[in-house]
Design an enzyme around this catalytic site. Structure first.
Site, PDB file in Angstrom:
ATOM      1  CG  ASP A   1      46.659  24.791  -5.320  1.00 16.39           C
ATOM      2  OD1 ASP A   1      47.936  24.852  -4.718  1.00 16.39           O
ATOM      3  OD2 ASP A   1      46.258  24.713  -6.489  1.00 16.39           O
TER       4      ASP A   1
ATOM      5  CD  GLU B   1      49.034  29.281  -3.613  1.00 15.02           C
ATOM      6  OE1 GLU B   1      50.142  29.381  -4.352  1.00 15.02           O
ATOM      7  OE2 GLU B   1      48.615  28.177  -4.567  1.00 15.02           O
TER       8      GLU B   1
ATOM      9  CG  HIS C   1      59.788  34.206  -1.847  1.00 14.39           C
ATOM     10  ND1 HIS C   1      58.945  34.148  -3.203  1.00 14.39           N
ATOM     11  CD2 HIS C   1      60.382  33.533  -2.093  1.00 14.39           C
ATOM     12  CE1 HIS C   1      59.871  33.924  -3.790  1.00 14.39           C
ATOM     13  NE2 HIS C   1      60.853  33.529  -2.444  1.00 14.39           N
TER      14      HIS C   1
ATOM     15  CG  HIS D   1      55.439  23.686  -3.255  1.00 17.00           C
ATOM     16  ND1 HIS D   1      55.194  23.973  -2.455  1.00 17.00           N
ATOM     17  CD2 HIS D   1      55.107  23.773  -5.057  1.00 17.00           C
ATOM     18  CE1 HIS D   1      53.217  24.033  -2.922  1.00 17.00           C
ATOM     19  NE2 HIS D   1      53.543  23.964  -4.123  1.00 17.00           N
TER      20      HIS D   1
ATOM     21  CD  GLN E   1      58.163  31.463  -5.001  1.00 16.79           C
ATOM     22  OE1 GLN E   1      57.854  32.364  -6.077  1.00 16.79           O
ATOM     23  NE2 GLN E   1      56.395  32.422  -4.880  1.00 16.79           N
TER      24      GLN E   1
ATOM     25  N   GLY F   1      61.011  25.213  -7.455  1.00 13.79           N
ATOM     26  CA  GLY F   1      60.660  24.560  -8.023  1.00 13.79           C
ATOM     27  C   GLY F   1      59.777  25.508 -10.349  1.00 13.79           C
TER      28      GLY F   1
END
Lengths: 541, 541
Positions: free
Chosen positions: B266, B303, B331, B396, B398, B400
């Site tokens: 992460d 990430e 994205h 999750h 993009q 949430g």
């Protein structure tokens, strides 16, 4: 990043051949920007161009004129890239034409780094007058001593009249009381005529605590990283490109417009940059471009407390490309071997075995656990030659950060001083002396400053007290803000002709001559070095 | 750094073949350390060994027993390397014997990264039961869909009963309500039998805000660096070696003891490490050592929001050695092309021309000025093949991090959803789906959490409000702490058989099959890719 102009300074005020001022100011979040012509009481608006810059060409500003910038129609501030602050850090900037100076050093070639023997000078205390002009009078003496490079402590305009230089707030302005920009140009020119290189100490890791108006123009500081001196310089956050250009153009200016031979970059471990290209890599790349253009060599030397080999590794290996770095650890091991105290950062150092390790490995800590740092520390630098490392038995920090500022002359016997001098000057690294050590100057070199803000003055006093606590220093520290502290820090030239000072000078002179004439000493290949420790006799061979 | 044990976990509690507990706790500044056997009300002192570690071998602690550590004879805390927290983050730790599990996946070989098609799962909401056991019941469905890897959102024990997983405070403990360590082992075993790889999302950049007792044991946090979640994890300051070992052993545990195939690290841009060896380089090196020992492949995926090619460059070129990274920019460009809003970080993105750039260059920003970041941003990655980049039209974050947590199903037409699916699944990168998107699930995926501290609850509510302001979101955000927010975030499996959801599922299934069977689509060499933009028709070919 925007491409950095190599052949000309663009920031601040520059002049065309037709004597028109071309002005470039970076203030990315300003709404308006005006040039204030100080004496004419006139305001001329600048035009916003790309990436946060403001631009103007005008014949109204001439060399010698005072000026300010007015932001958002409100407050007026001196130029972040000011070349001259005749009225101090809070006053107006003075326009200068750097290219006016007529250089006379065409025959000068910056020697190989192997040949550097450094001599550190604080311009304000080196002579009674504390000016470049007075310093120039000492060059024949320095030439006789045999050193090949003077290293000037930082010259950026600082608050007040007395400062080591690390509180500078105008990185482009040469301290006015020392003689300003043209004074420095004259000094460098004179040095080059005596075959002496000039190294300048520059500070890109913080800005001084008083008179720093840069923050009015843009985010020079990145509060996301901590340094011992406050927020770090912003090399990787929003608007960092403008800050990077400010620093890189400054580097290029010293080399190109002042003929400075090498920069000593202060505390590069505090240059916090997580971007894809570290600011030091960008400085290296632009310096290389300048050297390709001019055919002149320039060196980048770091003060570095990380024992991390990537700083002095070449760019093509992912390194930061610096030519050389200081090794404080050699100093610490030498001091402890010489019987110095073992408090503070000295706690990590054993005597002669660590000195032997410094001779063979450069870094004493090359991966072992450090009790002082509380972590495994350091990398190996087996492939790096000796001329990438600079060693000393004293320097401004190691003397002046002692509570009483004692030089070795006050702490060690005459014979021990001679032993330490030999350990440095005959080392397989580049030797570095501090002004006056060559005649065993007994005066201290104290910390001194001169702030106009009483709260700041008090904070500095408190901070130093706290620092000394780590060394278990006893007694009262001299007041950094007293005139006595400054006066006491001047070496006493009159001692030079007296016993035993003249003897020490002759000894230094001989050691330096020995280094220069013995090929074995000048060949800085540590792989051919064998160090044997005779621990019981406390002897290295 | 001390050398990291590769073949066995050493931190926390482990058991010898003779069922003796061997205990190792890092607490470098503690004065004393006792093992508290919870039920026996017995205290056994640990012995201080080198570098801040405390050690004990005892037959008194057995698998299944609860225990705590008492520091300095005073307070008792759960084990930082606890494998199980049956009573939650504030309760005692439970001793487990990880090696008890009987693996049945000897035939499994982790495929080449080229073959990965990711499917992101939040274990708590993926099924009604919210457990690994219930998840296992869906594996046949996932195998039919055709994905080749499930990616589990973080599993480290978190406060309360509902959490995305990024508030975890026991990096070694698998969330008890999901099924704990043995439950995860069973799930991985079952996945491997269906030829499905398992990717685990792990968080090494911060610790959750509640139930974090690690700070009682040592300086896990370095306050010298700022992250959006508080102080950064201490990878380079005093005592950082213990923290580094804690993280690296955690990586190795997932691979070795849980047979995890890849880790999704992460936000690695928030791993602040100015040391000579970046923590990611150390993780790479130790992972390589493990792979050499076991013969099994494991991948490190980041990430990363830096567009900095050194993260995915090999160690021998000075890189950090990660196998692949997410590209959020793909994205963003895709969403803007599809007609999505252009607030917040979307302001930097144009439509189809940026999507075309993502297809050819991976990074949309490869050196241009970013208005959102206010700096020149990004490097080129021309030499990096497509399988180093992971792309998605939803994930999750993009979904949430939108105020109302809407999936594409609520924002785009059915046809546009299909176009976006094709853009991802047929891309020259590795495709990544979010649970339920394959049947156009209309339920949102909201942010939810469950803290016991009302002040913290209020602070999280405020923080999210502030975040949404940047996107000019209108209206009231759903309460992250309500049970409704959690229930609403569960995909509705019953829709799968209904129109038009079944049609979307069939469409996804076909796209995935197409990717798997067409060699041109599986050959991830972007150099052979030609993208033509027909801007007027808004078409890419």
């Amino acid at each position: 990043m925007t491409s950095i102009p190599i052949s000309d300074k663009t920031l601040g005020v520059n002049f065309t051949d037709a004597n028109e001022a071309t002005i470039l100011v970076w203030a990315p979040e300003a709404e308006s920007m005006d040039l204030i012509l100080h004496h004419q009481q006139q305001a001329v608006p600048l035009t916003r161009i790309d990436y946060g810059y403001w631009s103007l060409e005008t014949p109204l500003l001439q060399p010698g004129d005072r000026y300010l910038f007015r932001i958002n129609g409100k407050n007026e501030f001196p130029d972040p890239a000011s070349l001259s602050q005749p009225d101090g850090v809070h006053g107006a900037s003075e326009a200068l034409r750097l290219t006016d100076f007529e250089w006379d050093d065409q025959a000068w070639t910056n020697p190989k780094l192997d040949d550097y023997i450094f001599y550190e000078i604080h311009t304000g205390t080196f002579t009674n007058e504390g000016t470049f002009e007075a310093l120039e009078q000492k060059l024949d003496y320095l030439h006789e001593l045999g050193i090949t490079a003077i290293e000037l402590m930082p010259l950026a305009q600082f608050p007040g009249t007395r400062n080591w230089g690390y509180d500078g707030v105008f990185p482009y302005a040469v301290q006015h009381s020392y003689g300003g920009a043209h004074g420095l140009q004259r000094l460098v020119n004179a040095c080059h005529q005596r075959q002496i290189a000039v190294v300048l100490d520059v500070v890109y890791n913080h800005l001084g605590p008083e008179g720093n108006y840069l923050g009015q123009f843009g985010p020079y500081i990145n509060p996301k990283y901590y340094t011992p001196w406050g927020g770090a310089i912003n090399f990787d956050d929003a608007w960092s490109d403008g800050v990077r250009q400010f620093v890189i153009e400054n580097v290029l200016m010293w080399f190109r417009d002042f003929h400075i031979d090498a920069l000593r970059l202060d505390a590069v471990h505090a240059l916090k940059d997580f971007g894809p290209v570290h600011i030091l890599q960008d400085i290296r790349r632009c310096t290389d471009e300048l050297m390709a253009q001019t055919g002149q060599r320039h060196y980048l030397i770091a003060e570095l407390d990380l024992n991390d080999n990537k700083y002095i590794a070449p760019l093509e290996k992912g390194g930061y490309g610096l030519d050389a770095q200081w090794i404080d650890e050699f100093h610490h091991a030498l001091r402890v071997t010489a019987g110095g105290e073992r408090t503070g950062y000295y706690t990590d150092f054993e005597g002669i075995s660590h000195l032997a390790k410094a001779y063979t490995d450069a870094f004493v800590f090359s991966g072992q656990f450090s009790n002082h740092r509380k972590r495994f520390f350091g990398t190996r630098v087996d492939d790096n030659p000796g001329q990438q490392f600079i060693v000393f038995s004293q320097n401004h920090d190691q003397i002046g950060n002692r509570m009483l500022g004692e030089r070795s002359s006050q702490l060690m016997s005459f014979e021990m001083q001679k032993t330490m001098a030999a350990a440095v000057i005959l080392s397989p690294f580049l030797p570095f002396l501090f002004m006056g050590e060559e005649w065993s100057e007994p005066h201290p070199f104290l910390y001194f400053a001169d702030h106009s803000d009483p709260e700041l003055t008090q904070a500095v006093r408190q901070g130093r007290k706290k620092e000394f606590a780590a060394f278990h220093a006893i007694g009262e520290a001299p007041d950094p803000f007293s005139l006595e502290s400054y006066a006491l820090s001047k070496p006493q030239w009159e001692l030079l002709t007296q016993t035993p000072h003249q003897q020490m000078f002759q000894y230094y002179k001989k050691l330096i001559a020995l280094r220069k004439t013995q090929p074995a000493l000048r060949h800085l290949n540590r792989r051919q070095l064998s160090v044997k420790v005779y621990a019981e006799a406390e002897t290295l061979i």
